[in-house]
Design a protein around this motif. Structure first.
Motif, short mmCIF file in Angstrom:
data_model
loop_
_atom_site.label_atom_id
_atom_site.label_comp_id
_atom_site.label_asym_id
_atom_site.label_seq_id
_atom_site.Cartn_x
_atom_site.Cartn_y
_atom_site.Cartn_z
N THR A 80 10.79 0.96 -40.87
CA THR A 80 9.99 2.01 -41.51
C THR A 80 10.85 3.08 -42.17
OG1 THR A 80 9.85 3.29 -39.45
CG2 THR A 80 8.07 1.72 -39.91
N THR A 92 1.28 -1.20 -48.05
CA THR A 92 1.73 -1.69 -46.75
C THR A 92 2.34 -0.58 -45.90
OG1 THR A 92 2.17 -3.86 -47.70
CG2 THR A 92 3.21 -3.37 -45.59
N ARG A 93 1.85 -0.46 -44.70
CA ARG A 93 2.45 0.42 -43.70
C ARG A 93 3.20 -0.49 -42.73
NH1 ARG A 93 -2.16 2.43 -45.19
NH2 ARG A 93 -3.47 1.38 -43.68
N CYS A 146 1.44 -5.23 -37.45
CA CYS A 146 1.43 -4.89 -38.88
C CYS A 146 0.05 -5.08 -39.47
CB CYS A 146 2.45 -5.74 -39.64
SG CYS A 146 4.16 -5.30 -39.31
N ASN A 150 -2.63 -2.07 -41.11
CA ASN A 150 -3.07 -2.17 -42.51
C ASN A 150 -4.46 -2.80 -42.58
OD1 ASN A 150 -0.53 -1.48 -44.24
ND2 ASN A 150 0.20 -2.73 -42.54
#
Length: 179
Positions: A80, A92-93, A146, A150
């Motif tokens: 990150t 996208t995070r 993930c 998201n």
């Protein structure tokens, strides 16, 4: 699971324990047990991995293996915080590939299952001194973490699947035969 372990390389606390002299082995086992207790509480595997790396070198293991493992761990823990060269539209995070970050990004139900998987891997590590099973649990749960971070992308994917199942192929690129 063993196939995933074999891809993770040879940095294995079980091999370290077997290569150490009896006096050193007790010290290694004590440090491993202490770091494993911390991992059980925090889901952070890095301190345990560092114990194995340190003793790998003491047992005469290859320094390059230690450096590669440390680099991989650092890279995974800073996903990150690395610059991403993607368009501004990409929503996208990312989730760091560490136990605490993965756990935090999971749904409550998934957290319970992650904790059970992690505990099972910790039990195995306690018997075998092979911490890589803990790493594998973190890696296996990273994708669901993930996906959970998201939700709008999951909704888009589900809508796309629904449209395809209904016969709407308009969103797919046509193959004109060109390379």
């Amino acid at each position: 699971m063993s196939d995933g372990i074999s891809r993770m390389g040879g940095l294995d606390g079980g091999r370290v324990a077997g290569a150490l002299a009896l006096s050193q082995r007790k010290e290694f086992e004590d440090e491993f047990a202490f770091a494993l207790r911390g991992a059980r509480i925090t889901y952070e595997v890095e301190p345990l991995a560092e114990v194995v790396r340190t003793w790998w070198e003491a047992a005469g293991g290859d320094q390059d293996v230690v450096d590669a493992d440390r680099f991989r761990s650092q890279r995974d823990a800073t996903i990150t915080r690395r610059p991403h060269h993607r368009s501004q539209q990409d929503p996208t995070r990312w989730v760091d590939r560490t136990g605490p970050a993965v756990y935090a990004a999971l749904t409550p139900d998934d957290r319970s299952r992650f904790a059970l998987d992690f505990d099972g891997a910790a039990d195995r590590a306690e018997r075998t001194f092979d911490h890589r099973h803990l790493l594998l649990v973190v890696h296996e749960w990273w994708t669901p973490a993930c996906r959970n971070a998201n939700p709008e992308q999951l909704a888009q994917d589900l809508e796309l699947a629904r449209r395809i199942e209904a016969g709407d192929l308009s969103m797919l690129a046509e193959d004109d035969g060109q390379p």
